[in-house]
Design an enzyme around this catalytic site. Sequence first.
Site, PDB file in Angstrom:
ATOM      1  N   TYR A 149       0.925  -1.147   0.132  1.00 42.21           N
ATOM      2  CA  TYR A 149       0.064  -0.068  -0.019  1.00 42.21           C
ATOM      3  C   TYR A 149       0.855   1.244  -0.002  1.00 42.21           C
ATOM      4  O   TYR A 149       1.943   1.200   0.499  1.00 42.21           O
ATOM      5  CB  TYR A 149      -1.032  -0.023   1.127  1.00 42.21           C
ATOM      6  CG  TYR A 149      -1.609   1.267   1.190  1.00 42.21           C
ATOM      7  CD1 TYR A 149      -2.641   1.467   0.112  1.00 42.21           C
ATOM      8  CD2 TYR A 149      -1.657   2.195   2.312  1.00 42.21           C
ATOM      9  CE1 TYR A 149      -3.547   2.511   0.042  1.00 42.21           C
ATOM     10  CE2 TYR A 149      -2.535   3.283   2.188  1.00 42.21           C
ATOM     11  CZ  TYR A 149      -3.420   3.498   0.980  1.00 42.21           C
ATOM     12  OH  TYR A 149      -4.320   4.544   1.201  1.00 42.21           O
ATOM     13  N   TYR A 159      -2.643   4.281   9.131  1.00 40.98           N
ATOM     14  CA  TYR A 159      -2.093   2.830   8.551  1.00 40.98           C
ATOM     15  C   TYR A 159      -0.996   2.532   9.610  1.00 40.98           C
ATOM     16  O   TYR A 159      -0.417   1.167   9.501  1.00 40.98           O
ATOM     17  CB  TYR A 159      -1.310   3.285   7.266  1.00 40.98           C
ATOM     18  CG  TYR A 159      -1.512   1.981   6.347  1.00 40.98           C
ATOM     19  CD1 TYR A 159      -2.693   1.318   6.064  1.00 40.98           C
ATOM     20  CD2 TYR A 159      -0.326   1.267   5.901  1.00 40.98           C
ATOM     21  CE1 TYR A 159      -2.656   0.310   5.142  1.00 40.98           C
ATOM     22  CE2 TYR A 159      -0.119   0.245   5.332  1.00 40.98           C
ATOM     23  CZ  TYR A 159      -1.768  -0.441   4.831  1.00 40.98           C
ATOM     24  OH  TYR A 159      -1.438  -1.476   4.208  1.00 40.98           O
TER      25      TYR A 159
END
EC number: 1.3.1.9
Length: 268
Positions: A149, A159
């Site tokens: 990602y 994240y």
Amino acid sequence: MYNLLKGKKGIIFGALNENSIAWKTAQRAHEEGAEFVLTNAPASIRMGQLDVLAKKTGSQIIPADATSVEDLENLVEKSMEILGGKIDFVLHSIGMSVNVRKNKPYTDPNYDYTTKGWNVSAVSFHKVLNVLYHKKAMKDWGSIVALTYMAAQRVFPDYNDMADNKAYLESIARSFGYYFGRDFKVRVNTISQSPTPTTAGNGVKGFDGFINFSEKMSPLGNASAADCADYTISLFSDLTKKVTLQNLFHDGGFSNMGVSDAVMDKFE
Ligand code: NAI
């Protein structure tokens, strides 16, 4: 269907349930004529529905904790026995952060959790590559893909430590990819995928806002798990033989955007 993987043999890690990116990829690989072994951690096999996918695709399941070199050696040996030869493609679709699961903020992690998440999400890829390399298990011109990602390059606060894990994972693809290219003509790439509603995706704090923002920022909209499966199949096919050591953005254009009209509208 195009028979892009006719006669090819593979190993697919990380199909938990029908939302998993690996699940969709296995379905597409089957449609394109591939034969493969499905694998996941033993606990995930008990919790998930991998047997349903195995039945649908005529595949066998071999449990393996991807942090265990012993399990991976067993997996690769048995896969070659079952499939009757060397491997053409491997998908690493594995990620997990214990800090995220336990709501530990990036600025105050539990470092045992950090190590565990790093081992599962990043070092497991090194171990998979290591076992495939030393067993000379990959066929010439084979293809290995791991999923990543964009938080590896840019800041996405929620994240958490997965951003660092993904940066490490992408580096492994380049570093080990060199040896695979030099010695076996095998390519190693990462696909940097849009936010996708899966078990791992939904674990990220504020995921709904995150996926909507990304949808509005991307000129083509978010790439779905099915889109990601299609792209992965192209990388497993013979049409991409000279693509290696790359981190390939598969995100509807998000990674090159500064701002979009749809996002600006919210601020005017
Ligand atoms: P998922 O939750 O369906 O798949 C994650 C898989 O990792 C599960 O099957 C789980 O059992 C497996 N796993 C965890 N620990 C393991 C271990 N020790 N050994 C073997 N397998 C283990 O979620 P998803 O989204 O399909 O995740 C696949 C990959 O895609 C991950 O690398 C994830 O980081 C990546 N990705 C996901 C995005 C998203 O928004 N969902 C966006 C970009 C990348």
